[in-house]
Design a protein around this motif. Structure first.
Motif, short mmCIF file in Angstrom:
data_model
loop_
_atom_site.label_atom_id
_atom_site.label_comp_id
_atom_site.label_asym_id
_atom_site.label_seq_id
_atom_site.Cartn_x
_atom_site.Cartn_y
_atom_site.Cartn_z
N ALA A 1 15.59 1.29 -10.64
CA ALA A 1 14.15 1.39 -10.39
C ALA A 1 13.42 0.12 -10.81
O ALA A 1 12.43 -0.28 -10.19
CB ALA A 1 13.57 2.60 -11.11
N ALA A 2 13.91 -0.54 -11.86
CA ALA A 2 13.26 -1.76 -12.36
C ALA A 2 13.37 -2.92 -11.36
O ALA A 2 12.63 -3.90 -11.48
CB ALA A 2 13.87 -2.16 -13.69
N LEU A 3 14.26 -2.80 -10.39
CA LEU A 3 14.45 -3.88 -9.42
C LEU A 3 13.39 -3.90 -8.33
O LEU A 3 13.19 -4.94 -7.70
CB LEU A 3 15.83 -3.75 -8.76
N VAL A 4 12.71 -2.79 -8.11
CA VAL A 4 11.77 -2.74 -6.98
C VAL A 4 10.56 -3.63 -7.24
O VAL A 4 10.09 -3.75 -8.37
CB VAL A 4 11.34 -1.31 -6.63
N PRO A 5 10.05 -4.26 -6.18
CA PRO A 5 8.90 -5.15 -6.36
C PRO A 5 7.59 -4.38 -6.54
O PRO A 5 7.52 -3.17 -6.29
CB PRO A 5 8.87 -5.95 -5.06
N GLU A 6 6.58 -5.11 -6.94
CA GLU A 6 5.25 -4.55 -7.06
C GLU A 6 4.83 -4.02 -5.69
O GLU A 6 5.16 -4.59 -4.66
CB GLU A 6 4.28 -5.66 -7.50
N GLY A 7 4.13 -2.89 -5.69
CA GLY A 7 3.70 -2.29 -4.43
C GLY A 7 4.60 -1.14 -3.99
O GLY A 7 4.26 -0.40 -3.09
N VAL A 8 5.75 -1.00 -4.64
CA VAL A 8 6.66 0.11 -4.36
C VAL A 8 6.46 1.15 -5.46
O VAL A 8 6.53 0.82 -6.64
CB VAL A 8 8.14 -0.34 -4.32
N THR A 9 6.21 2.38 -5.07
CA THR A 9 6.07 3.47 -6.03
C THR A 9 7.35 4.29 -6.01
O THR A 9 7.67 4.92 -4.99
CB THR A 9 4.88 4.38 -5.65
N VAL A 10 8.09 4.26 -7.10
CA VAL A 10 9.28 5.10 -7.21
C VAL A 10 8.78 6.49 -7.60
O VAL A 10 8.34 6.71 -8.71
CB VAL A 10 10.30 4.55 -8.23
N VAL B 1 20.99 -2.30 7.62
CA VAL B 1 19.57 -2.04 7.39
C VAL B 1 18.73 -2.78 8.44
O VAL B 1 18.97 -3.96 8.72
CB VAL B 1 19.16 -2.49 5.97
N PRO B 2 17.73 -2.09 9.00
CA PRO B 2 16.83 -2.77 9.93
C PRO B 2 16.15 -3.96 9.26
O PRO B 2 15.87 -3.92 8.06
CB PRO B 2 15.80 -1.69 10.28
N ALA B 3 15.89 -5.00 10.03
CA ALA B 3 15.26 -6.21 9.48
C ALA B 3 13.86 -5.92 8.93
O ALA B 3 13.45 -6.51 7.95
CB ALA B 3 15.20 -7.29 10.55
N ASP B 4 13.15 -5.00 9.57
CA ASP B 4 11.78 -4.70 9.16
C ASP B 4 11.68 -3.25 8.71
O ASP B 4 11.83 -2.33 9.51
CB ASP B 4 10.81 -4.96 10.32
N LEU B 5 11.45 -3.05 7.44
CA LEU B 5 11.31 -1.70 6.88
C LEU B 5 9.85 -1.32 6.66
O LEU B 5 9.57 -0.24 6.14
CB LEU B 5 12.06 -1.62 5.54
N SER B 6 8.94 -2.17 7.05
CA SER B 6 7.52 -1.93 6.75
C SER B 6 6.93 -0.73 7.47
O SER B 6 5.87 -0.24 7.08
CB SER B 6 6.70 -3.19 7.06
N GLU C 1 20.10 -5.91 -3.74
CA GLU C 1 19.34 -6.76 -2.81
C GLU C 1 18.34 -5.95 -2.00
O GLU C 1 17.22 -6.40 -1.77
CB GLU C 1 20.30 -7.51 -1.87
N ILE C 2 18.72 -4.75 -1.59
CA ILE C 2 17.80 -3.87 -0.85
C ILE C 2 16.63 -3.49 -1.75
O ILE C 2 15.46 -3.59 -1.36
CB ILE C 2 18.53 -2.61 -0.34
N LEU C 3 16.93 -3.03 -2.97
CA LEU C 3 15.88 -2.60 -3.89
C LEU C 3 14.90 -3.73 -4.19
O LEU C 3 13.69 -3.51 -4.22
CB LEU C 3 16.50 -2.08 -5.19
N LYS C 4 15.40 -4.93 -4.38
CA LYS C 4 14.54 -6.08 -4.70
C LYS C 4 13.63 -6.47 -3.55
O LYS C 4 12.61 -7.14 -3.77
CB LYS C 4 15.40 -7.29 -5.06
N ASN C 5 13.98 -6.08 -2.34
CA ASN C 5 13.24 -6.54 -1.16
C ASN C 5 12.54 -5.42 -0.40
O ASN C 5 12.17 -5.61 0.76
CB ASN C 5 14.20 -7.30 -0.24
N LEU C 6 12.33 -4.28 -1.04
CA LEU C 6 11.62 -3.20 -0.37
C LEU C 6 10.17 -3.59 -0.10
O LEU C 6 9.53 -4.21 -0.95
CB LEU C 6 11.64 -1.92 -1.24
N PRO C 7 9.65 -3.18 1.05
CA PRO C 7 8.22 -3.40 1.30
C PRO C 7 7.41 -2.33 0.54
O PRO C 7 7.99 -1.36 0.03
CB PRO C 7 8.11 -3.18 2.81
N ALA C 8 6.12 -2.48 0.50
CA ALA C 8 5.27 -1.48 -0.14
C ALA C 8 5.54 -0.12 0.51
O ALA C 8 5.50 0.02 1.73
CB ALA C 8 3.80 -1.86 0.00
#
Length: 173
Positions: free
Chosen positions: A97-106, A37-42, A64-71
């Motif tokens: 889906a519950a793992l994604v941080p705030e700012g991510v819209t599934v 995965v690229p370091a910056d997904l923003s 780990e990917i899901l928990k660290n997704l950018p908006a």
């Protein structure tokens, strides 16, 4: 719109589905193993994350990917050995889906059956007594035989349609 597909695959099932997801996205969309995965997904507007179901959730690397997704807007997809219409399958997608941080819209999610690693089947049959939920039985053998047929052409077509649907729904939101 800038899209990327990230996937974690143990036996190749989720990789096949990830490649089908890419077919429903703009030409040139990258399809990347979570180990690369690229370091910056923003920079991505849409991030699709695929995983194999492990104990009712995304496998550890995908978590780990899901928990660290950018908006972003996200599409979550998975493969599992069980019936994709089961409560277990629905719960596994919800747990991912519950793992994604705030700012991510599934925007949407998708799950299909996939072949179970024969080494895992062997391990389960050794761990659990015959006749238990995960032990050897004619019914369990039949479930594994059915799972071995997937993902099939219909599953892959549905994955492609899922991806296109995420883009369509995401633009409406």
């Amino acid at each position: 719109m800038n899209c990327i597909v990230l996937y974690s695959s143990r036996t190749g099932n989720t990789k096949k589905v990830a490649e089908a997801v890419c077919q429903g996205l703009p030409a040139g969309t990258a399809c990347v193993d979570v180990k690369e995965v690229p370091a910056d997904l923003s920079a991505y507007d849409y991030i699709f994350v695929g995983f194999w179901v492990d104990k009712g959730n995304a496998n550890a690397e995908a978590q780990e990917i899901l928990k660290n997704l950018p908006a972003c807007k996200a599409g979550i997809f998975a493969t599992l050995g069980a019936d994709p219409k089961s409560e277990h399958a629905a719960q596994a997608l919800a747990n991912g889906a519950a793992l994604v941080p705030e700012g991510v819209t599934v925007v949407d999610s998708f799950i299909c059956q996939g072949a179970v690693d024969p080494k895992l089947i062997e391990m389960m049959y050794k761990m659990f007594p015959a006749g238990s939920a995960h032990g050897k039985s004619p019914e369990r053998d039949a479930l594994h035989a059915e799972a071995a047929k997937h993902p099939d052409a219909a599953d892959l077509a549905a994955a492609k349609a899922f991806a296109a649907g995420v883009l369509s729904k995401g633009q409406e939101a």
